[in-house]
Design an enzyme around this catalytic site. Sequence first.
Site, PDB file in Angstrom:
ATOM      1  N   THR A 144      24.999 -14.687  16.473  1.00 34.48           N
ATOM      2  CA  THR A 144      26.377 -14.269  16.795  1.00 34.48           C
ATOM      3  C   THR A 144      26.699 -12.891  16.211  1.00 34.48           C
ATOM      4  O   THR A 144      27.104 -11.978  16.941  1.00 34.48           O
ATOM      5  CB  THR A 144      27.385 -15.305  16.231  1.00 34.48           C
ATOM      6  OG1 THR A 144      27.026 -16.585  16.734  1.00 34.48           O
ATOM      7  CG2 THR A 144      28.806 -14.983  16.610  1.00 34.48           C
TER       8      THR A 144
ATOM      9  N   ALA B  59      29.844   9.240  11.355  1.00 28.84           N
ATOM     10  CA  ALA B  59      28.719   9.214  10.413  1.00 28.84           C
ATOM     11  C   ALA B  59      28.069  10.579  10.264  1.00 28.84           C
ATOM     12  O   ALA B  59      27.380  10.843   9.281  1.00 28.84           O
ATOM     13  CB  ALA B  59      27.688   8.194  10.880  1.00 28.84           C
TER      14      ALA B  59
ATOM     15  N   ARG C 270      14.392 -15.430  15.373  1.00 24.76           N
ATOM     16  CA  ARG C 270      13.508 -16.594  15.267  1.00 24.76           C
ATOM     17  C   ARG C 270      12.778 -16.846  16.575  1.00 24.76           C
ATOM     18  O   ARG C 270      11.618 -17.217  16.600  1.00 24.76           O
ATOM     19  CB  ARG C 270      14.323 -17.824  14.873  1.00 24.76           C
ATOM     20  CG  ARG C 270      13.598 -18.586  13.795  1.00 24.76           C
ATOM     21  CD  ARG C 270      14.399 -19.693  13.204  1.00 24.76           C
ATOM     22  NE  ARG C 270      15.840 -19.497  13.344  1.00 24.76           N
ATOM     23  CZ  ARG C 270      16.723 -20.314  12.823  1.00 24.76           C
ATOM     24  NH1 ARG C 270      16.323 -21.348  12.147  1.00 24.76           N
ATOM     25  NH2 ARG C 270      18.012 -20.114  12.970  1.00 24.76           N
TER      26      ARG C 270
ATOM     27  N   LYS D  39      27.419 -14.089   2.453  1.00 24.75           N
ATOM     28  CA  LYS D  39      28.231 -14.369   1.251  1.00 24.75           C
ATOM     29  C   LYS D  39      27.528 -15.279   0.262  1.00 24.75           C
ATOM     30  O   LYS D  39      27.645 -15.106  -0.946  1.00 24.75           O
ATOM     31  CB  LYS D  39      29.595 -14.962   1.623  1.00 24.75           C
ATOM     32  CG  LYS D  39      29.546 -16.122   2.626  1.00 24.75           C
ATOM     33  CD  LYS D  39      29.797 -15.662   4.032  1.00 24.75           C
ATOM     34  CE  LYS D  39      29.237 -16.642   5.031  1.00 24.75           C
ATOM     35  NZ  LYS D  39      30.037 -16.826   6.201  1.00 24.75           N
TER      36      LYS D  39
ATOM     37  N   GLU E 231      30.471  -5.735   3.017  1.00 22.72           N
ATOM     38  CA  GLU E 231      31.858  -5.902   3.473  1.00 22.72           C
ATOM     39  C   GLU E 231      32.024  -7.140   4.363  1.00 22.72           C
ATOM     40  O   GLU E 231      33.013  -7.878   4.264  1.00 22.72           O
ATOM     41  CB  GLU E 231      32.296  -4.649   4.242  1.00 22.72           C
ATOM     42  CG  GLU E 231      33.714  -4.661   4.733  1.00 22.72           C
ATOM     43  CD  GLU E 231      34.720  -4.698   3.596  1.00 22.72           C
ATOM     44  OE1 GLU E 231      34.858  -3.692   2.896  1.00 22.72           O
ATOM     45  OE2 GLU E 231      35.377  -5.738   3.413  1.00 22.72           O
TER      46      GLU E 231
ATOM     47  N   VAL F 257      32.894 -11.080   3.299  1.00 23.21           N
ATOM     48  CA  VAL F 257      34.195 -11.671   2.951  1.00 23.21           C
ATOM     49  C   VAL F 257      35.239 -11.361   4.019  1.00 23.21           C
ATOM     50  O   VAL F 257      35.480 -10.196   4.346  1.00 23.21           O
ATOM     51  CB  VAL F 257      34.704 -11.137   1.584  1.00 23.21           C
ATOM     52  CG1 VAL F 257      36.025 -11.794   1.215  1.00 23.21           C
ATOM     53  CG2 VAL F 257      33.677 -11.386   0.492  1.00 23.21           C
TER      54      VAL F 257
ATOM     55  N   GLY G   2      35.406 -11.713   7.279  1.00 24.49           N
ATOM     56  CA  GLY G   2      35.003 -11.155   8.579  1.00 24.49           C
ATOM     57  C   GLY G   2      35.347  -9.693   8.729  1.00 24.49           C
ATOM     58  O   GLY G   2      34.831  -8.837   8.010  1.00 24.49           O
TER      59      GLY G   2
ATOM     60  N   ILE H  96      38.118  -8.010   8.124  1.00 25.57           N
ATOM     61  CA  ILE H  96      39.101  -7.349   7.243  1.00 25.57           C
ATOM     62  C   ILE H  96      38.346  -6.531   6.189  1.00 25.57           C
ATOM     63  O   ILE H  96      37.514  -7.080   5.482  1.00 25.57           O
ATOM     64  CB  ILE H  96      39.993  -8.376   6.498  1.00 25.57           C
ATOM     65  CG1 ILE H  96      40.606  -9.389   7.463  1.00 25.57           C
ATOM     66  CG2 ILE H  96      41.055  -7.671   5.678  1.00 25.57           C
ATOM     67  CD1 ILE H  96      41.371 -10.518   6.766  1.00 25.57           C
TER      68      ILE H  96
ATOM     69  N   LYS I 238      33.021 -16.534  -1.041  1.00 28.07           N
ATOM     70  CA  LYS I 238      33.789 -15.301  -0.801  1.00 28.07           C
ATOM     71  C   LYS I 238      34.719 -14.996  -1.985  1.00 28.07           C
ATOM     72  O   LYS I 238      34.854 -13.851  -2.404  1.00 28.07           O
ATOM     73  CB  LYS I 238      34.599 -15.449   0.491  1.00 28.07           C
ATOM     74  CG  LYS I 238      33.702 -15.583   1.727  1.00 28.07           C
ATOM     75  CD  LYS I 238      34.487 -16.066   2.935  1.00 28.07           C
ATOM     76  CE  LYS I 238      33.614 -16.201   4.163  1.00 28.07           C
ATOM     77  NZ  LYS I 238      34.258 -16.949   5.251  1.00 28.07           N
TER      78      LYS I 238
HETATM   79  N1  HSE Z   1      32.151 -19.879   8.645  1.00 26.90           N
HETATM   80  C1  HSE Z   1      32.863 -18.726   8.242  1.00 26.90           C
HETATM   81  C2  HSE Z   1      34.345 -18.932   8.555  1.00 26.90           C
HETATM   82  C3  HSE Z   1      32.350 -17.529   8.991  1.00 26.90           C
HETATM   83  O1  HSE Z   1      34.679 -19.849   9.307  1.00 26.90           O
HETATM   84  O2  HSE Z   1      35.168 -18.220   8.024  1.00 26.90           O
HETATM   85  C4  HSE Z   1      32.793 -16.218   8.405  1.00 26.90           C
HETATM   86  O3  HSE Z   1      32.323 -16.052   7.106  1.00 26.90           O
END
Ligand code: HSE
Length: 437
Positions: free
Chosen positions: A13, A33, A45, A105, A129, A132, A134, A136, A205
Amino acid sequence: MEPVKVGLIGLGTVGGGTVNVLQHNAKEISRRAGRGIVISHAAARDINKPRICQTDGIKLTEDPLEVVADPDVSIIVELIGGDTLARELVLKAIANGKHVVTANKALIAKHGNEIFSAAQKQGVMVAFEAAVAGGIPIIKAIREGLAGNHIEWLAGIINGTGNFILTEMRDKQRDFDSVLAEAQRLGYAEADPTFDVEGIDAAHKLTILASIAFGVPLQFEKAYTEGISKITREDVDYASELGFTIKHLGVSRRTDKGIELRVHPTLISKRRLIANVDGVMNAVLVKGDAVGATLYYGAGAGAEPTASAVVGDIVDVVRVLTSDPENRVPHLAFQPDSLSDTPILAIDEIETAYYLRITASDQAGVLANITTILANNGISIDSMLQKEHSSEDKATIIIITHTTIEKNMNTALEKIHALDVIDGDVVRIRLEHLDAE
Ligand code: HSE
């Protein structure tokens, strides 16, 4: 100038989202950059699996060690999760003199001290970054934007899956399992969804946030975690009647005795902005002495929001590729030799307010007995509510207390449980005021 070549480990993902963001924003990213950035080598995989991204022009392999050893690659982006193979690959990448960007994390919370020390010796960067909240940019905000502050506390909704489950259960009366299955389908949930539901992911996190806020080494093993699986509709409704929402909150506070580090369901006044953060959205409140309370909000999971943070880190690394290692922003915000040994407090030493739901016989003196026990343990009552119970000879008593030390509450609850007029377990949910003062 030649574009910077990036090696990507993991094409799921977040990996797929990262390829897409780097491709569709290529022009804008290279303007920032100062040179182009291309993913030249990637490991997955199963390289034949259908993906959310185009992989034309990327050399694909099923052996991540090949990517880590590729001499053309200067930055390794680790997006496989877990902390065994990921740790091995990241340490190898560092030993090979490569910079690392990771969204992992668990890896940072559990092995960050070792990884940063290895990176410091090699003069390479490790950017995290995306680990923690996603999309933000909360790490950057605390580490750089709030560098002038003495940070007092932070509190966050930092697991999108858990917040999505609580929101859907509350608003649509959906059941726990079906919402969790949807979160898995949408790619929000961890490989092991108990990490989301039991607060482990949020504790990873929170551990990272506390270290960069307070300048202490990462100490995940000392974090307290309590999940959301025991939250009932009844408590959601009573809390609402009293003006509160229940959120799964990570809280870290600096006190005279040490640092609180805890994840648990929490009542928050509905008037607080953070109480209105719903669905997969995350939010983190940070209180600094100079700035006051600040709130950061955004998507906490999902392909492109997380990729936004990953790509932001890649750009950061590219910008400082040629700068002296000692002139870069320290991994944990504070200089490595200036980290403090302030202890992390055990959960019974923390201070918080409480919501209690007690089922008791409906007879004279019961309430007096309960309030006497609370008073004898130094616990002051803020408000109280008596509700009808389905059985005629019982009553439901809801008590909101003022702030107290958790061990006093534990002693009081033991004594309340021992009263023969009490039916079943007393429900206890912590309550935070999150005052800006
Ligand atoms: N499983 C985590 C969540 C994904 O639902 O926040 C993002 O770290």
